[in-house]
Design an enzyme around this catalytic site. Structure first.
Site, PDB file in Angstrom:
ATOM      1  N   HIS A 141      36.280  47.110  44.283  1.00 37.20           N
ATOM      2  CA  HIS A 141      37.282  48.117  43.659  1.00 37.20           C
ATOM      3  C   HIS A 141      36.272  49.275  43.749  1.00 37.20           C
ATOM      4  O   HIS A 141      35.487  49.408  43.306  1.00 37.20           O
ATOM      5  CB  HIS A 141      37.417  47.145  42.540  1.00 37.20           C
ATOM      6  CG  HIS A 141      38.411  47.525  41.779  1.00 37.20           C
ATOM      7  ND1 HIS A 141      38.666  48.555  40.426  1.00 37.20           N
ATOM      8  CD2 HIS A 141      39.625  46.519  41.728  1.00 37.20           C
ATOM      9  CE1 HIS A 141      40.095  48.621  40.461  1.00 37.20           C
ATOM     10  NE2 HIS A 141      40.198  47.472  40.537  1.00 37.20           N
ATOM     11  N   ASP A 218      30.902  41.829  39.355  1.00 37.68           N
ATOM     12  CA  ASP A 218      32.076  42.271  39.675  1.00 37.68           C
ATOM     13  C   ASP A 218      32.868  40.805  39.872  1.00 37.68           C
ATOM     14  O   ASP A 218      34.006  40.510  39.968  1.00 37.68           O
ATOM     15  CB  ASP A 218      33.153  43.190  40.041  1.00 37.68           C
ATOM     16  CG  ASP A 218      34.159  43.368  39.915  1.00 37.68           C
ATOM     17  OD1 ASP A 218      34.970  42.823  39.545  1.00 37.68           O
ATOM     18  OD2 ASP A 218      34.889  44.407  40.628  1.00 37.68           O
ATOM     19  N   GLN A 221      38.355  38.604  39.160  1.00 42.39           N
ATOM     20  CA  GLN A 221      39.094  38.326  40.024  1.00 42.39           C
ATOM     21  C   GLN A 221      38.316  36.232  39.963  1.00 42.39           C
ATOM     22  O   GLN A 221      38.675  35.812  40.756  1.00 42.39           O
ATOM     23  CB  GLN A 221      39.331  38.996  41.332  1.00 42.39           C
ATOM     24  CG  GLN A 221      40.439  40.014  41.333  1.00 42.39           C
ATOM     25  CD  GLN A 221      41.292  39.427  41.042  1.00 42.39           C
ATOM     26  OE1 GLN A 221      41.758  39.035  40.507  1.00 42.39           O
ATOM     27  NE2 GLN A 221      42.016  40.674  40.094  1.00 42.39           N
ATOM     28  N   LYS A 244      43.590  39.544  33.164  1.00 43.20           N
ATOM     29  CA  LYS A 244      43.470  38.471  34.176  1.00 43.20           C
ATOM     30  C   LYS A 244      42.812  37.285  33.516  1.00 43.20           C
ATOM     31  O   LYS A 244      43.986  36.125  34.064  1.00 43.20           O
ATOM     32  CB  LYS A 244      42.733  39.518  34.852  1.00 43.20           C
ATOM     33  CG  LYS A 244      42.835  40.572  35.361  1.00 43.20           C
ATOM     34  CD  LYS A 244      42.050  41.200  36.655  1.00 43.20           C
ATOM     35  CE  LYS A 244      42.105  42.478  35.643  1.00 43.20           C
ATOM     36  NZ  LYS A 244      43.342  43.278  37.287  1.00 43.20           N
ATOM     37  N   CYS A 383      43.214  49.490  44.642  1.00 42.43           N
ATOM     38  CA  CYS A 383      41.992  50.446  43.832  1.00 42.43           C
ATOM     39  C   CYS A 383      41.224  50.005  44.530  1.00 42.43           C
ATOM     40  O   CYS A 383      40.134  50.022  44.491  1.00 42.43           O
ATOM     41  CB  CYS A 383      42.331  49.661  42.601  1.00 42.43           C
ATOM     42  SG  CYS A 383      42.747  50.051  41.332  1.00 42.43           S
TER      43      CYS A 383
END
Length: 425
Positions: A141, A218, A221, A244, A383
């Site tokens: 990302h 990261d 998600q 999220k 992104c």
């Protein structure tokens, strides 16, 4: 729409906590909720961008503002003490949720992007220099790619990218070749927000640590959709966002190993993060507060606590099972069209999203047609412009799923895509 027998979780009961899912859409956007003209039932499949917020989480925000709204750590009075206890308890709850050793390792930020920038500036500017390497993946990302790219420009460090193969998997032989004694940081997405690829973060951490490098994972998600144990991964840093995972916007989390956070200087300066100040110098507050300058995200932190409680009541193993079920179903249905290209690994090897394109139709045009059917998806480069360049497309259409989505909603998506196919035939 779905029963406990049909799905790994009781989707019908969960949906009752999300009144927004009962909306009709397609009317006058100047008066939200009061559409005029032709409307359709909302099919919300844009969860990788932002999930919806259940009533208990909304209530937790309202309870704070109605009952004990006050600044934290600064007041002796009763409301301040209540707010401080609740805000600190939120850090404890996050630590428990991700397997951290305690609140000292949990810093609240605005989002995953700010968490990435915190480490890049507080650690990267001090530690990186010419001859050093930061290793990323080709599916990062922009929050990771752009941040480390700009830090490398300032420090003279180099950036290397682990290749992604034709099926969207990381080339781990290439990773082993890139991660060497020049590597100082490996920064990897845990679950790709385009390909759905689940990266072998623990294996990459082992590679990094074998060369005395650190790893930043990261988890934007992954933390919302599957069990996460930062100690099992052996992540040095891990970040995710509240919006999220059923929480409010405006709050993210940076996990960092305590000894690393302790050694880092603050990224932001001002009130709240100091222990003592003179005209000549200042000293910093204990962890995690030294990284939370100014009035912090109090209401958002309390709401994130409530969101985590909600997810844990369902069970993160069950959340993952439901996501996997929907992702495989959507992948198989969309892949059944010979003029639809689906990106990433097979349906049983991905997180809960599917990015695809309809031949000859720009993703934005397809998204507009789906919107006419009440289907909310995301279109664009998500992104990840360099990844889309690698895929040879300017944009993609992405459907992403969460705990309140059903197979019937995926059928509605597929029917809308089929209508678009007929329109553009």
């Amino acid at each position: 729409m779905g029963t406990q027998e049909t799905y790994p979780i009781d989707v019908g009961a969960i949906r009752e906590d999300f009144p927004i899912l009962d909306r009709m859409v397609g009317g006058d956007i100047e008066t939200p909720g009061e559409g005029e003209g032709d409307t359709q039932p909302l099919v919300y499949l844009d969860n990788a961008a932002t999930s919806h917020t259940p009533e208990p989480v909304v209530d937790s925000i309202a309870d704070y503002y109605r009952g004990y709204n006050s600044n934290v750590h600064r007041g002796i009075h009763h409301l301040s003490q209540e707010a401080s206890v609740a805000y600190e308890a939120a850090h404890d709850r996050v630590a428990e949720f991700i397997g951290a050793s305690g609140r000292e390792e949990v810093v609240f930020t605005k989002n995953t992007t700010e968490a990435m920038n915190l480490v890049a500036y507080a650690w990267g500017l001090a530690e990186l220099g010419p001859g050093d390497t930061v290793v990323l993946t080709e599916m990062e990302h922009h929050a990771s790619l752009v941040t480390w790219q700009q830090i490398a420009k300032r420090t003279g460090a180099d950036i290397e990218f682990i290749r992604v193969d034709d099926e969207g998997r990381l080339d781990m032989d290439h990773a082993a070749a890139l991660i060497d004694d020049s590597t100082e940081m490996v920064s990897v997405v845990h679950v790709s927000n385009v390909l759905g690829t689940i990266t072998p973060a623990a294996e990459l951490a082992e590679m990094a640590h074998a060369h005395d490098a650190y790893i930043f994972v990261d988890g934007a998600q992954s933390a919302p959709t599957r069990p996460v144990d930062v100690e099992a991964i052996d992540a040095d840093f891990f970040a995710f966002s509240g919006h999220k995972m059923l929480g409010p916007t405006g709050i993210g989390v940076l996990y960092g190993k305590e000894h690393l956070l302790e050694a880092m200087d603050p990224y932001l300066y001002g009130g709240e993060m100091i222990r003592s100040v003179t005209y000549e110098d200042s000293t910093w507050e204990d962890l995690p507060w030294k990284f939370e300058a100014g009035t912090p995200v109090i209401a958002q932190g309390i709401a994130l606590h409530a969101a985590i409680d909600y997810l844990d009541d369902i069970g993160m193993q069950n959340v993952r099972a439901h996501e996997d079920h929907l992702a495989e179903y959507a992948y198989n249905r969309l892949a059944g069209f010979d003029d639809v290209e689906v990106y990433g690994p097979p349906g049983d090897e991905r997180g809960g999203l599917v990015a695809f394109n309809l031949a000859g139709v720009h993703a934005h045009d397809l998204s507009s047609i789906l919107n006419d059917h009440g289907v909310a998806i995301r279109a664009g480069d998500h992104c990840t412009q360099p990844l889309h360049d690698k895929l040879g497309v300017p944009a993609s259409t992405r459907a992403s799923f969460y705990i309140y989505n059903t197979r019937e909603e995926i059928d509605a998506l597929v029917d809308a895509v089929d209508d678009a196919r007929q329109l553009f035939a």
